[in-house]
Write a protein that holds these residues in place. Sequence first.
Motif, mmCIF file in Angstrom:
data_model
loop_
_atom_site.group_PDB
_atom_site.id
_atom_site.type_symbol
_atom_site.label_atom_id
_atom_site.label_comp_id
_atom_site.label_asym_id
_atom_site.label_seq_id
_atom_site.Cartn_x
_atom_site.Cartn_y
_atom_site.Cartn_z
ATOM 1 N N GLU A 66 -2.315 1.570 2.594
ATOM 2 C CA GLU A 66 -2.703 1.233 1.222
ATOM 3 C C GLU A 66 -3.803 0.157 1.225
ATOM 4 N N SER A 67 -3.665 -0.835 2.080
ATOM 5 C CA SER A 67 -4.697 -1.882 2.161
ATOM 6 C C SER A 67 -6.017 -1.299 2.666
ATOM 7 N N ILE A 68 -5.952 -0.384 3.612
ATOM 8 C CA ILE A 68 -7.169 0.262 4.132
ATOM 9 C C ILE A 68 -7.852 1.065 3.013
ATOM 10 N N ALA A 69 -7.052 1.810 2.250
ATOM 11 C CA ALA A 69 -7.615 2.613 1.148
ATOM 12 C C ALA A 69 -8.236 1.724 0.083
ATOM 13 N N ALA A 70 -7.579 0.607 -0.226
ATOM 14 C CA ALA A 70 -8.102 -0.310 -1.253
ATOM 15 C C ALA A 70 -9.453 -0.880 -0.818
ATOM 16 N N TRP A 71 -9.581 -1.240 0.446
ATOM 17 C CA TRP A 71 -10.852 -1.777 0.954
ATOM 18 C C TRP A 71 -11.925 -0.687 0.980
ATOM 19 N N LYS A 72 -11.551 0.524 1.356
ATOM 20 C CA LYS A 72 -12.528 1.620 1.345
ATOM 21 C C LYS A 72 -13.077 1.843 -0.063
ATOM 22 N N ASN A 73 -12.235 1.660 -1.072
ATOM 23 C CA ASN A 73 -12.626 1.924 -2.463
ATOM 24 C C ASN A 73 -13.190 0.708 -3.190
ATOM 25 N N ASP A 74 -13.214 -0.439 -2.530
ATOM 26 C CA ASP A 74 -13.790 -1.658 -3.114
ATOM 27 C C ASP A 74 -15.235 -1.393 -3.560
ATOM 28 N N ALA A 75 -15.589 -1.876 -4.750
ATOM 29 C CA ALA A 75 -16.885 -1.528 -5.355
ATOM 30 C C ALA A 75 -18.073 -1.954 -4.487
ATOM 31 N N MET A 76 -18.058 -3.207 -3.996
ATOM 32 C CA MET A 76 -19.173 -3.688 -3.189
ATOM 33 C C MET A 76 -19.215 -2.944 -1.854
ATOM 34 N N HIS A 77 -18.047 -2.656 -1.320
ATOM 35 C CA HIS A 77 -17.981 -1.918 -0.058
ATOM 36 C C HIS A 77 -18.508 -0.489 -0.233
ATOM 37 N N GLN A 78 -18.256 0.101 -1.399
ATOM 38 C CA GLN A 78 -18.784 1.447 -1.686
ATOM 39 C C GLN A 78 -20.316 1.448 -1.665
ATOM 40 N N VAL A 79 -20.907 0.405 -2.246
ATOM 41 C CA VAL A 79 -22.371 0.278 -2.232
ATOM 42 C C VAL A 79 -22.875 0.185 -0.790
ATOM 43 N N ALA A 80 -22.179 -0.624 0.013
ATOM 44 C CA ALA A 80 -22.572 -0.783 1.417
ATOM 45 C C ALA A 80 -22.409 0.528 2.182
ATOM 46 N N GLN A 81 -21.339 1.254 1.915
ATOM 47 C CA GLN A 81 -21.118 2.532 2.605
ATOM 48 C C GLN A 81 -22.244 3.521 2.289
#
Lengths: 107, 107
Positions: free
Chosen positions: B65-80
């Motif tokens: 769940e923590s991994i999924a939350a970080w994957k879906n983090d808004a700023m992280h999505q921009v970086a991805q």
Amino acid sequence: MPIAKTRATPYYAVIFTSIRTPGDNGYEHMADAMVEAAAKQPGFLGVESAREEIGITVSYWDSLESIAAWKNDAMHQVAQQAGRETWYASYKTRICLVERDYEFSRI
Amino acid sequence: MPIAKTRATPYYAVIFTSIRTPGDNGYEHMADAMVEAAAKQPGFLGVESAREEIGITVSYWDSLESIAAWKNDAMHQVAQQAGRETWYASYKTRICLVERDYEFSRI
């Protein structure tokens, strides 16, 4: 060294993170020999490695039995002992079940 | 960067292996910001990173769940997205359950 082309999940990963002592002391030669020997082991799926402040080597395997067999390999045992006596200030080994993977490529 | 002081097993690891495109193009700045942001996420346990021919970043987490939350983090999505468009020629992400670990230290 490319990204390892591992098979479909599940499979195993051994994450070996280390901090080296100063000087080479035969390390590079033994490290190359160990990668070459690991690649010949039954159940070996691939390896990835990089070092800056810390070194990270991830080897991939088909089973815990293959990991145990490589850990107990005679030449690898000699290298492990030299690692503790000479090459590594510290290390941590993590045995992992790879449950899921995905990839991206421009090509 | 030291070896990550993770908690007792079991916990999760995300192995992110990548090959960069040429040039920085804002990569180092974003990479540092991402490590800083990941470290503030719930369930983050640690991170280890090194780059030579390939880059390996392993982040450690308490749960899927923590991994999924970080994957879906808004700023992280921009970086991805920038990673796929600009920074990475290729990458592979592996989600792993760390079943066992052990360590060595001279100190």
